[in-house]
Design a protein around this motif. Sequence first.
Motif: not given
Length: 70
Positions: A51-52, A54-55, A58-59
């Motif tokens: 998840r980290a 992917e986050a 996304n940036h």
Amino acid sequence: MAQRNEGEGNRTADRQYVEGVKDHVKNHDVQGDAQRAKDAVDGPEGAELRRAEEAGKNHSKGEDPLLNKR
């Protein structure tokens, strides 16, 4: 004394980076670090790490299209 801006291809930063990598490889358990990272991804915290990741993606502005060009 003011530092000179070396711009792209900053040789000073490159030299410091290379020296840091050499020092890390010489003085740390790199294989052990890699195994611990693999164990973390494969273990219970793996979902949180993905998840980290992917986050972070996304940036980003994405992959360089020339990076995987053959």
